[in-house]
Design an enzyme around this catalytic site. Structure first.
Site, mmCIF file in Angstrom:
data_model
loop_
_atom_site.group_PDB
_atom_site.id
_atom_site.type_symbol
_atom_site.label_atom_id
_atom_site.label_comp_id
_atom_site.label_asym_id
_atom_site.label_seq_id
_atom_site.Cartn_x
_atom_site.Cartn_y
_atom_site.Cartn_z
ATOM 1 N N ASN A 50 5.189 4.219 2.816
ATOM 2 C CA ASN A 50 4.068 4.557 3.704
ATOM 3 C C ASN A 50 4.563 5.549 4.763
ATOM 4 O O ASN A 50 5.287 5.177 5.673
ATOM 5 C CB ASN A 50 3.539 3.270 4.341
ATOM 6 C CG ASN A 50 2.330 3.523 5.224
ATOM 7 O OD1 ASN A 50 1.956 4.668 5.495
ATOM 8 N ND2 ASN A 50 1.715 2.446 5.678
ATOM 9 N N CYS A 110 -2.985 4.910 10.579
ATOM 10 C CA CYS A 110 -2.795 5.513 9.251
ATOM 11 C C CYS A 110 -4.014 6.302 8.782
ATOM 12 O O CYS A 110 -3.967 6.936 7.725
ATOM 13 C CB CYS A 110 -2.471 4.423 8.224
ATOM 14 S SG CYS A 110 -0.831 3.758 8.425
ATOM 15 N N HIS A 112 -4.748 6.600 0.912
ATOM 16 C CA HIS A 112 -3.589 6.340 1.765
ATOM 17 C C HIS A 112 -2.646 5.398 1.018
ATOM 18 O O HIS A 112 -3.089 4.451 0.360
ATOM 19 C CB HIS A 112 -4.070 5.700 3.069
ATOM 20 C CG HIS A 112 -2.957 5.178 3.916
ATOM 21 N ND1 HIS A 112 -1.881 5.952 4.278
ATOM 22 C CD2 HIS A 112 -2.744 3.950 4.477
ATOM 23 C CE1 HIS A 112 -1.063 5.224 5.024
ATOM 24 N NE2 HIS A 112 -1.553 4.010 5.154
HETATM 25 O O1 UT7 Z 1 -0.946 1.450 6.538
HETATM 26 C C1 UT7 Z 1 -1.614 0.776 7.537
HETATM 27 C C2 UT7 Z 1 -2.293 -0.450 7.056
HETATM 28 N N1 UT7 Z 1 -1.363 -1.394 6.516
HETATM 29 C C3 UT7 Z 1 -1.574 -1.962 5.339
HETATM 30 O O2 UT7 Z 1 -2.560 -1.664 4.689
HETATM 31 C C4 UT7 Z 1 -0.610 -3.034 4.874
HETATM 32 C C5 UT7 Z 1 -1.347 -4.294 4.471
HETATM 33 N N2 UT7 Z 1 -0.472 -5.430 4.135
HETATM 34 C C6 UT7 Z 1 0.383 -5.414 3.070
HETATM 35 O O3 UT7 Z 1 0.536 -4.418 2.411
HETATM 36 C C7 UT7 Z 1 1.067 -6.717 2.701
HETATM 37 O O4 UT7 Z 1 0.510 -7.772 3.445
HETATM 38 C C8 UT7 Z 1 2.620 -6.703 2.900
HETATM 39 C C9 UT7 Z 1 3.255 -5.852 1.836
HETATM 40 C C10 UT7 Z 1 2.964 -6.184 4.277
HETATM 41 C C11 UT7 Z 1 3.174 -8.122 2.726
HETATM 42 O O5 UT7 Z 1 2.790 -8.665 1.461
HETATM 43 P P1 UT7 Z 1 2.157 -10.135 1.355
HETATM 44 O O6 UT7 Z 1 1.928 -10.380 -0.082
HETATM 45 O O7 UT7 Z 1 0.968 -10.169 2.264
HETATM 46 O O8 UT7 Z 1 3.331 -11.056 1.847
HETATM 47 P P2 UT7 Z 1 3.414 -12.040 3.118
HETATM 48 O O9 UT7 Z 1 3.551 -11.245 4.375
HETATM 49 O O10 UT7 Z 1 2.330 -13.040 3.056
HETATM 50 O O11 UT7 Z 1 4.768 -12.783 2.822
HETATM 51 C C12 UT7 Z 1 4.907 -13.678 1.695
HETATM 52 C C13 UT7 Z 1 6.291 -14.272 1.716
HETATM 53 C C14 UT7 Z 1 6.682 -14.879 3.054
HETATM 54 O O12 UT7 Z 1 7.479 -16.011 2.794
HETATM 55 P P3 UT7 Z 1 6.888 -17.490 2.913
HETATM 56 O O13 UT7 Z 1 6.398 -17.601 4.327
HETATM 57 O O14 UT7 Z 1 5.766 -17.533 1.913
HETATM 58 O O15 UT7 Z 1 8.042 -18.341 2.585
HETATM 59 C C15 UT7 Z 1 7.500 -13.824 3.715
HETATM 60 O O16 UT7 Z 1 8.433 -14.345 4.644
HETATM 61 O O17 UT7 Z 1 7.262 -13.239 1.477
HETATM 62 C C16 UT7 Z 1 8.221 -13.215 2.534
HETATM 63 N N3 UT7 Z 1 8.624 -11.844 2.777
HETATM 64 C C17 UT7 Z 1 9.613 -11.239 2.090
HETATM 65 N N4 UT7 Z 1 10.441 -11.645 1.128
HETATM 66 C C18 UT7 Z 1 11.321 -10.773 0.618
HETATM 67 C C19 UT7 Z 1 8.102 -10.948 3.653
HETATM 68 N N5 UT7 Z 1 8.743 -9.789 3.557
HETATM 69 C C20 UT7 Z 1 9.677 -9.926 2.590
HETATM 70 C C21 UT7 Z 1 10.634 -9.055 2.044
HETATM 71 N N6 UT7 Z 1 11.422 -9.523 1.061
HETATM 72 N N7 UT7 Z 1 10.774 -7.779 2.449
#
Ligand code: UT7
Length: 328
Positions: free
Chosen positions: A285, A112, A255
């Protein structure tokens, strides 16, 4: 001394709008989760075509807006993680589509951060004085490498393209003033964010062609922590080096991966929300297209002499910032 000056912006996003509501019918997710965690409301998807389709439209608009004839372009560089083909470069395909007969060029990728790395690449070429009209394109058909069965990633990405014209101007006070780019692949960075297939380490075979490894994989939480630190640190570094402050910086152009990452970078720079370019809610993104699409959308609000700070973080890890003084 020549300065590399941005003299125009062109952009393109496909018409089809993939909303959070529609995604909720495909995977187990909902608008509230996506909006709170990412700031994304909808993204655009190209139903027919390739990355070159998006890129050629953006470059075509750029040529028209800058009154440039295709044969005047002498360099075209494309940042993309979704080239049309492995070989040849998608830059060649754009060249052919638009009749850029006197341009040579190439693709490269830096996750990215591609557009940021591209800013430094094009800056070096144009500052040499040898290239008079160079185009830098950021384009990605992210829908082609997105797994629409994986709710962790499919909510994040969209398709889009945008391009800038960069020209040499002697002793100009405007243009690309300073850049700082970084890579750090230690501490499991490669395993945290990748598309494994079908690179040479994971070649295409009848057995592997349907594996999920052909799509983007991301350990979101781990990437998030590094992205916040990487973007905020490099913005501070370039601001300090160029005596920029919250008073004399007109725009932060980050970004667009996650609204929370953008907010953290903004906070560290001490900027108010009205100084940050945002379009993540509309496009998600778009990887290499996020930053030039911001410039494209905010172009009318920009004033000659505005100080802009561009910044990105991506796979690798890669990250960087660029200080640009707007020229028109
Ligand atoms: O562009 C290149 C670089 N990339 C980035 O900069 C992205 C960096 N990361 C992020 O933006 C975030 O980590 C995400 C948006 C990808 C995810 O957000 P998060 O707050 O880190 O969530 P998580 O992955 O820790 O997931 C939290 C919970 C999980 O459930 P449990 O295990 O706590 O029960 C996931 O299974 O949310 C769940 N979850 C969802 N729920 C509803 C994950 N995806 C979804 C979804 N809808 N789409």
């Amino acid at each position: 001394m020549y300065r590399a000056v941005i003299t125009g912006v062109g952009g393109y996003v496909p018409d089809y709008v993939l909303t959070n509501e529609e995604l909720s019918t495909i995977v187990d997710t909902n608008d509230e989760w996506i909006m709170t965690r990412t700031g994304i409301k909808e993204r655009r998807i190209l139903k027919e075509g390739a990355t070159s389709t998006l890129a050629a439209r953006a470059v075509d608009e750029l040529l028209k807006k800058t009154n440039t004839k295709p044969e005047e372009v002498d360099l075209i560089i494309l940042a993309t993680v979704t080239p049309d083909m492995r070989v040849p470069s998608t830059a060649n395909i754009i060249q052919e589509k638009l009749g850029l007969v006197n341009a040579w060029g190439f693709d490269f990728q830096a996750g990215c951060s591609g557009f940021l790395f591209g800013i430094e690449i094009v800056q070096r070429f144009v500052e040499s004085g040898r290239y008079k009209k160079a185009i830098l394109v950021g384009a990605d058909l992210m829908s082609s490498i997105t797994n629409y069965k994986d709710r962790n990633t499919c909510i994040l990405f969209g398709d889009g393209a945008a391009a800038i014209m960069v020209e040499p101007q002697e002793n100009s006070e405007f243009g690309i003033i300073d850049t700082q780019n970084y890579c750090d692949s230690t501490n499991g960075a490669i395993e945290c964010l990748n598309v494994k297939r079908h690179g040479s380490a994971y070649p295409l075979t009848p057995e592997t062609c349907l594996l999920d490894e052909q799509f983007v994989y991301q350990d979101g939480k781990r990437v998030f922590v590094r992205a916040v630190k990487g973007m905020a640190d490099v913005v501070e570094e370039v601001m300090v080096r160029n005596h920029l402050s919250k008073e004399n910086l007109a725009w932060l152009v980050p970004h667009q991966a996650n609204k929370r990452i953008i907010d953290a970078a903004r906070d560290r720079a001490g900027l108010t929300e009205d100084k940050v370019m945002i379009n993540i809610h509309k496009y998600g993104n778009t990887t290499n297209a996020t930053i030039p699409l911001c410039l494209w959308e905010y172009e009318k609000q920009l004033k000659k002499g505005d100080n802009l700070m561009l910044c990105a973080f991506g796979a690798g890890y890669t990250w960087g910032a660029a200080y640009v003084k707007w020229a028109y």
